[in-house]
Design a protein around this motif. Structure first.
Motif, short mmCIF file in Angstrom:
data_model
loop_
_atom_site.label_atom_id
_atom_site.label_comp_id
_atom_site.label_asym_id
_atom_site.label_seq_id
_atom_site.Cartn_x
_atom_site.Cartn_y
_atom_site.Cartn_z
N ARG A 191 -52.02 -29.15 27.99
CA ARG A 191 -51.24 -27.92 28.05
C ARG A 191 -52.22 -26.77 28.17
O ARG A 191 -53.34 -26.83 27.65
N SER A 239 -56.39 -32.41 25.60
CA SER A 239 -55.13 -33.06 25.98
C SER A 239 -54.62 -33.81 24.74
O SER A 239 -55.22 -34.79 24.33
N SER A 268 -40.11 -27.03 32.38
CA SER A 268 -41.24 -27.17 31.48
C SER A 268 -42.49 -26.42 31.94
O SER A 268 -42.82 -26.36 33.13
N ASP A 284 -45.25 -27.49 31.54
CA ASP A 284 -46.13 -28.53 32.10
C ASP A 284 -46.15 -28.48 33.62
O ASP A 284 -47.12 -28.91 34.25
N THR A 304 -48.86 -26.27 34.43
CA THR A 304 -50.11 -26.97 34.12
C THR A 304 -50.48 -27.93 35.23
O THR A 304 -51.66 -28.11 35.56
N GLN A 305 -49.46 -28.54 35.85
CA GLN A 305 -49.69 -29.49 36.93
C GLN A 305 -49.97 -28.81 38.27
O GLN A 305 -50.29 -29.48 39.25
#
Length: 533
Positions: free
Chosen positions: A116, A122, A248, A250, A253-254
């Motif tokens: 994150r 991680s 999300s 995430d 983050t991706q």
């Protein structure tokens, strides 16, 4: 309406989400437990629908690094001991979930820890990609049902706490299956009712997140803490006919990018980290960009990410958006911020004890200083597990109530716009009044605040609350009445904190008060806003 006497139990848990169920399992060995659930079945009251659980469980992990991440996110207001407890006791709670057959995502035989942006390592665990909350809840429900000393009442919203000789000794709830009120006696009572996101017009929370637990405690004189700190989730699906479904963090983050309606990337104008900036910064940036472009949303762009990987990692998000003809792997997804997580709530110590004897609180309804001024991603699920279990242990031991914090300064009265008096509104249906209150909260006590607008909102919200009290309204309006009671309290706390800290941002006080000690805010029916360590 008739009031019937229900059974007597050792422990009453109000709320069937993760914190409540984890507490009930711990309590089961010590006596008879009754869990009352507002919904038609056990349901999760937490706002962290797609979140994972950030836990220091990796082979090269250090608890102090997790502590550092949370302290940084809390912007100087976290209680360090609360965070230390979360870091030290979190691994044991995750191991219990695995023991009870929670299937967490793995890389081969090892647990898969996801990154994150706010975390130095991680350390986020997931189950079935973005279905972590559902998976954990399912396991806790199965475990609870296997224990004979736990009973449940669904469709049973609590409407009042019972007090016997200055101690909370049970609750009055509405049995929606029969239409009768029922009184249950209990040795000790736990509030695990979740959040209050419905106090805002735009929210990721379910319709039932109306702050019931906070209101139950408030009406009996309990102290509430840090109510001005509301986290606004930056990327929530904005589409006609679609629920306010969160996408999300995430995804960013991706590699997902944010673009305005002119398709320009804009985050680097607001923060050097761009899309990886802290969530509260991203939320404010999106709101400012929407104002600048006169739009109702911005776009989240995942079109350059690996489509199959996105589908595998975010199956629920992919399926939910597809229901509204949006393919997140190819289309620009319209998003805007929405109220998400209530950092404040019923003031407790680190064992869940409130300022009322016999009453405890855990999960999002509680305010123990864990989150400080900003909720760190993926802390909420672990909080429910760790502090749900800790509250249960405190209930078994009968720990004393939480001492009322002593004010470091005189209580602050919030100036109210005289044009908005309680007489200004004719009593009408509380649901109509609540809709107006939710709009006021979103427009004047939202992501970007100013003293003038908050003061105007306080006066109007007081008038709405007074109009609702003038109505002799019954059970259908309980949630609306709760929202109308909480909204002016949140606004008062926001007005009293004359600084910007964490998720609380004031354009008239844009800086944090570095020269003064970090203080928590407190409010009750018997006291205006005051500050204490």
């Amino acid at each position: 309406m008739p009031v019937e006497r229900d059974q007597e139990v050792d422990f009453l848990v109000i709320g069937g989400g993760i914190a409540g169920m984890r507490a009930a399992i711990e309590l089961a060995a010590a006596g008879r437990v009754l869990v009352t659930s507002k919904g038609s079945s056990f349901e999760c009251r937490s706002s962290s629908a797609h979140a994972g659980a950030a836990v220091a469980l990796g082979e090269d992990e250090e608890v102090f690094l997790r502590l550092h991440d949370s302290l940084r996110a809390g912007d100087g207001l976290c209680r360090e001991e609360a965070l230390r407890i979360l870091g030290e006791e979190g691994p044991e709670q995750i191991e219990k979930l695995i023991e009870w057959s929670t299937h967490l995502d793995r890389n081969g035989t090892r647990l898969a820890f996801a990154p994150r942006s706010e975390l130095s390592r991680s350390r986020v665990l997931h189950a079935q990609g973005d279905s972590t909350t559902t998976a954990i809840r399912r396991v806790l429900i199965a475990k609870a049902k296997s224990l004979g000393s736990i009973q449940v009442r669904s469709r049973a919203p609590s409407v009042d706490l019972l007090v016997c000789e200055d101690q909370v000794c049970g609750a009055l709830y509405l049995d929606q299956n029969t239409g009768a009120f029922k009184r249950v006696r209990a040795g000790r009572v736990l509030l695990a009712t979740g959040g209050l996101g419905q106090v805002y017009q735009e929210t990721t929370n379910p319709p039932s997140a109306s702050g019931d637990g906070a209101c139950l405690a408030l009406r009996k004189g309990a102290l509430l803490g840090d109510m001005e700190f509301i986290q606004f989730y930056p990327t929530v699906l904005y589409a006609k006919g679609a629920p306010r479904f969160l996408l999300s963090e995430d995804l960013r983050t991706q590699g997902a990018k944010l673009r305005n309606i002119e398709l320009e990337r804009f985050m680097t104008r607001y923060h050097e980290a761009g899309e990886q900036a802290p969530p509260d910064v991203v939320s404010r940036a999106i709101m400012l960009e929407m104002q600048r472009c006169r739009s109702e949303f911005v776009y989240l762009d995942m079109s350059r990410l690996n489509a199959e990987r996105v589908k595998k990692r975010f199956p629920r998000i992919y399926a939910a958006c597809l229901e509204h003809n949006i393919d997140i792997t190819a289309d620009l997804v319209p998003v805007s911020p929405a109220a998400h997580y209530a950092i404040g709530g019923v003031a407790t110590d680190l064992h869940g004890s409130t300022t009322l004897k016999g009453l405890y609180a855990a999960g999002e309804v509680a305010a123990n200083g864990l989150h400080g001024a900003n909720h760190l991603a993926s802390n909420a699920l672990l909080e429910c597990l760790v502090y749900g279990a800790r509250a249960a242990c405190a209930m078994i031991k009968g720990r004393p109530s939480f001492d009322v914090p002593k004010a470091t300064s005189r209580p602050q009265a919030v100036p109210v716009d005289p044009r908005h008096s309680p007489r200004a509104i004719t009593p009408v249906d509380p649901s109509t009044l609540a809709s107006e209150a939710r709009r006021l909260m979103w427009e004047h006590v939202g992501t970007i605040r100013s003293g003038r607008e908050i003061s105007e909102a306080v006066g109007r919200l007081d008038a709405l609350a007074a109009a609702a009290k003038a109505c002799a309204c019954g059970p259908p309006h309980l949630e609306a009445q709760n929202l109308l009671e909480l909204a002016p309290l949140i606004a008062r706390c926001a007005a009293a904190r004359e600084e910007s800290r964490g998720v609380h941002y004031r354009v008239d006080f844009p800086l944090k008060q570095e020269a003064l000690p970090s203080l928590h805010s407190y409010i009750s029916t018997n006291s205006p806003v005051y500050f204490a360590p």
